[in-house]
Design a protein around this motif. Structure first.
Motif, PDB file in Angstrom:
ATOM      1  N   TYR A   2       0.829  -1.205   0.000  1.00 43.04           N
ATOM      2  CA  TYR A   2       0.000   0.000   0.000  1.00 43.04           C
ATOM      3  C   TYR A   2       0.863   1.255   0.000  1.00 43.04           C
ATOM      4  O   TYR A   2       1.939   1.280   0.586  1.00 43.04           O
ATOM      5  CB  TYR A   2      -0.873   0.048   1.259  1.00 43.04           C
ATOM      6  N   LEU A   3       0.334   2.294  -0.629  1.00 47.20           N
ATOM      7  CA  LEU A   3       0.855   3.645  -0.493  1.00 47.20           C
ATOM      8  C   LEU A   3      -0.293   4.466   0.046  1.00 47.20           C
ATOM      9  O   LEU A   3      -1.381   4.459  -0.531  1.00 47.20           O
ATOM     10  CB  LEU A   3       1.287   4.216  -1.839  1.00 47.20           C
ATOM     11  N   THR A   5      -1.626   8.246   1.991  1.00 43.26           N
ATOM     12  CA  THR A   5      -1.369   9.612   2.394  1.00 43.26           C
ATOM     13  C   THR A   5      -2.421   9.986   3.415  1.00 43.26           C
ATOM     14  O   THR A   5      -3.475   9.356   3.453  1.00 43.26           O
ATOM     15  CB  THR A   5      -1.452  10.582   1.189  1.00 43.26           C
ATOM     16  N   PRO A   6      -2.246  10.946   4.261  1.00 51.42           N
ATOM     17  CA  PRO A   6      -1.072  11.805   4.381  1.00 51.42           C
ATOM     18  C   PRO A   6       0.190  11.021   4.730  1.00 51.42           C
ATOM     19  O   PRO A   6       0.130   9.833   5.000  1.00 51.42           O
ATOM     20  CB  PRO A   6      -1.440  12.777   5.494  1.00 51.42           C
ATOM     21  N   ALA A   7       1.296  11.749   4.728  1.00 50.65           N
ATOM     22  CA  ALA A   7       2.617  11.156   4.908  1.00 50.65           C
ATOM     23  C   ALA A   7       2.676  10.234   6.115  1.00 50.65           C
ATOM     24  O   ALA A   7       2.032  10.463   7.110  1.00 50.65           O
ATOM     25  CB  ALA A   7       3.649  12.266   5.074  1.00 50.65           C
ATOM     26  N   GLY A   8       3.464   9.204   6.000  1.00 53.64           N
ATOM     27  CA  GLY A   8       3.652   8.331   7.148  1.00 53.64           C
ATOM     28  C   GLY A   8       3.960   6.902   6.768  1.00 53.64           C
ATOM     29  O   GLY A   8       4.842   6.293   7.334  1.00 53.64           O
ATOM     30  N   ILE A   9       3.227   6.344   5.815  1.00 53.23           N
ATOM     31  CA  ILE A   9       3.471   4.962   5.410  1.00 53.23           C
ATOM     32  C   ILE A   9       4.197   4.988   4.078  1.00 53.23           C
ATOM     33  O   ILE A   9       3.689   5.496   3.090  1.00 53.23           O
ATOM     34  CB  ILE A   9       2.164   4.166   5.295  1.00 53.23           C
ATOM     35  N   CYS A  10       5.412   4.466   4.070  1.00 48.25           N
ATOM     36  CA  CYS A  10       6.220   4.408   2.858  1.00 48.25           C
ATOM     37  C   CYS A  10       6.425   2.949   2.477  1.00 48.25           C
ATOM     38  O   CYS A  10       6.545   2.095   3.342  1.00 48.25           O
ATOM     39  CB  CYS A  10       7.575   5.057   3.081  1.00 48.25           C
ATOM     40  N   THR A  11       6.473   2.689   1.206  1.00 51.77           N
ATOM     41  CA  THR A  11       6.748   1.345   0.715  1.00 51.77           C
ATOM     42  C   THR A  11       8.226   1.249   0.380  1.00 51.77           C
ATOM     43  O   THR A  11       8.763   2.106  -0.319  1.00 51.77           O
ATOM     44  CB  THR A  11       5.895   1.034  -0.526  1.00 51.77           C
ATOM     45  N   GLU A  12       8.871   0.209   0.898  1.00 51.74           N
ATOM     46  CA  GLU A  12      10.283  -0.009   0.632  1.00 51.74           C
ATOM     47  C   GLU A  12      10.428  -0.994  -0.514  1.00 51.74           C
ATOM     48  O   GLU A  12       9.739  -2.010  -0.566  1.00 51.74           O
ATOM     49  CB  GLU A  12      10.959  -0.567   1.889  1.00 51.74           C
ATOM     50  N   VAL A  13      11.330  -0.681  -1.433  1.00 49.53           N
ATOM     51  CA  VAL A  13      11.605  -1.534  -2.589  1.00 49.53           C
ATOM     52  C   VAL A  13      13.083  -1.879  -2.560  1.00 49.53           C
ATOM     53  O   VAL A  13      13.929  -1.007  -2.337  1.00 49.53           O
ATOM     54  CB  VAL A  13      11.263  -0.812  -3.909  1.00 49.53           C
ATOM     55  N   ASP A 155       2.544  14.487   0.061  1.00 53.80           N
ATOM     56  CA  ASP A 155       1.131  14.619  -0.316  1.00 53.80           C
ATOM     57  C   ASP A 155       0.309  14.486   0.967  1.00 53.80           C
ATOM     58  O   ASP A 155       0.289  13.433   1.589  1.00 53.80           O
ATOM     59  CB  ASP A 155       0.755  13.520  -1.315  1.00 53.80           C
ATOM     60  N   MET A 156      -0.356  15.544   1.358  1.00 51.80           N
ATOM     61  CA  MET A 156      -1.098  15.551   2.616  1.00 51.80           C
ATOM     62  C   MET A 156      -2.597  15.327   2.421  1.00 51.80           C
ATOM     63  O   MET A 156      -3.373  15.426   3.361  1.00 51.80           O
ATOM     64  CB  MET A 156      -0.857  16.859   3.361  1.00 51.80           C
ATOM     65  N   SER A 157      -3.026  15.013   1.198  1.00 53.11           N
ATOM     66  CA  SER A 157      -4.442  14.731   0.967  1.00 53.11           C
ATOM     67  C   SER A 157      -4.744  13.281   1.342  1.00 53.11           C
ATOM     68  O   SER A 157      -3.841  12.509   1.648  1.00 53.11           O
ATOM     69  CB  SER A 157      -4.787  14.991  -0.502  1.00 53.11           C
ATOM     70  N   MET A 158      -6.006  12.910   1.328  1.00 52.23           N
ATOM     71  CA  MET A 158      -6.416  11.554   1.698  1.00 52.23           C
ATOM     72  C   MET A 158      -6.445  10.676   0.451  1.00 52.23           C
ATOM     73  O   MET A 158      -7.373  10.751  -0.353  1.00 52.23           O
ATOM     74  CB  MET A 158      -7.797  11.583   2.350  1.00 52.23           C
ATOM     75  N   ASN A 159      -5.411   9.870   0.264  1.00 59.72           N
ATOM     76  CA  ASN A 159      -5.289   8.986  -0.890  1.00 59.72           C
ATOM     77  C   ASN A 159      -4.772   7.632  -0.449  1.00 59.72           C
ATOM     78  O   ASN A 159      -4.089   7.514   0.563  1.00 59.72           O
ATOM     79  CB  ASN A 159      -4.306   9.557  -1.916  1.00 59.72           C
ATOM     80  N   ILE A 160      -5.070   6.627  -1.248  1.00 59.51           N
ATOM     81  CA  ILE A 160      -4.528   5.290  -1.001  1.00 59.51           C
ATOM     82  C   ILE A 160      -4.490   4.534  -2.322  1.00 59.51           C
ATOM     83  O   ILE A 160      -5.339   4.724  -3.193  1.00 59.51           O
ATOM     84  CB  ILE A 160      -5.370   4.510   0.041  1.00 59.51           C
ATOM     85  N   VAL A 164       0.791  -4.030  -6.827  1.00 54.45           N
ATOM     86  CA  VAL A 164       1.260  -5.412  -6.857  1.00 54.45           C
ATOM     87  C   VAL A 164       2.579  -5.420  -6.113  1.00 54.45           C
ATOM     88  O   VAL A 164       3.466  -4.603  -6.378  1.00 54.45           O
ATOM     89  CB  VAL A 164       1.453  -5.900  -8.310  1.00 54.45           C
ATOM     90  N   GLY A 165       2.713  -6.282  -5.148  1.00 55.37           N
ATOM     91  CA  GLY A 165       3.947  -6.311  -4.370  1.00 55.37           C
ATOM     92  C   GLY A 165       3.814  -7.226  -3.185  1.00 55.37           C
ATOM     93  O   GLY A 165       2.890  -8.024  -3.093  1.00 55.37           O
ATOM     94  N   GLY A 166       4.740  -7.124  -2.281  1.00 57.50           N
ATOM     95  CA  GLY A 166       4.766  -7.971  -1.106  1.00 57.50           C
ATOM     96  C   GLY A 166       5.879  -8.985  -1.209  1.00 57.50           C
ATOM     97  O   GLY A 166       6.617  -9.041  -2.181  1.00 57.50           O
TER      98      GLY A 166
END
Length: 181
Positions: A2-3, A5-13, A155-160, A164-166
């Motif tokens: 998942y990605l 927003t707002p900032a806080g959860i980052c996806t590591e690759v 990006d401080m708006s409400m998005n999600i 594909v990943g994991g």
């Protein structure tokens, strides 16, 4: 993965730098294209959140300084891209400078420290890690019509978005090599 927003959860690759250079030690990486595919919602809802429109791909070790120092992407250790609604993807067109930078950092680090490849990678576990962060990008055009980034912020708006990943999923990276004689 998942990605959000707002900032806080980052996806590591984890970039497959070692695999990219396997059997290509004398070749140059001319192009390295990474495409991340969005998973559509199973059931459309009136309460669905938006999709982040821009992503920043940045080395994990540089993320805090990037925002603290108000930097913009440099196409070497940080890149931005837009969501492509037609293909339902985020595509980073050419990460060859990042791939080469990480590879040469590892080689010079091994040479300077006298460590083996396994020892150096164990001592530097984030050497090939990047983060995906939803951002807002402000641009301007110069007098020649070229677009230039002037600001990259969280990006401080409400998005999600679900990508594909994991651990059991694989993404593909297209790599083009050049060999000079």
């Amino acid at each position: 993965t998942y990605l959000k927003t707002p900032a806080g959860i980052c996806t590591e690759v984890t970039l497959p730098i070692t695999e990219i250079y396997k059997d290509h030690q004398t070749d140059s990486v001319s192009k390295a294209r990474l495409t991340l595919t969005r998973l559509n919602n199973r059931k459309p809802s009136d309460f669905s959140l938006g999709i982040p429109q821009k992503l920043l791909l940045i080395r994990k070790s540089e993320m805090k300084d990037f925002f603290r120092e108000r930097k913009v992407s440099d196409a070497q250790t940080s890149y931005t891209t837009n969501f492509d609604a037609v293909y339902n993807t985020y595509t980073f067109e050419n990460l060859c400078r990042l791939v080469s930078f990480c590879h040469h950092e590892k080689l010079s680090g091994m040479r300077e420290s006298g460590m083996s490849e396994a020892e150096w990678e164990a001592a530097h576990p984030d050497w090939n890690k990047v983060l995906l962060i939803p951002v807002n990008v402000t641009t301007t055009q110069d007098s020649y019509g070229f677009t230039k980034e002037v600001s990259v912020t969280h990006d401080m708006s409400m998005n999600i978005v679900r990508l594909v990943g994991g651990k059991n999923a694989t993404q593909q990276m297209q790599v083009i090599y050049s060999r000079f004689r």
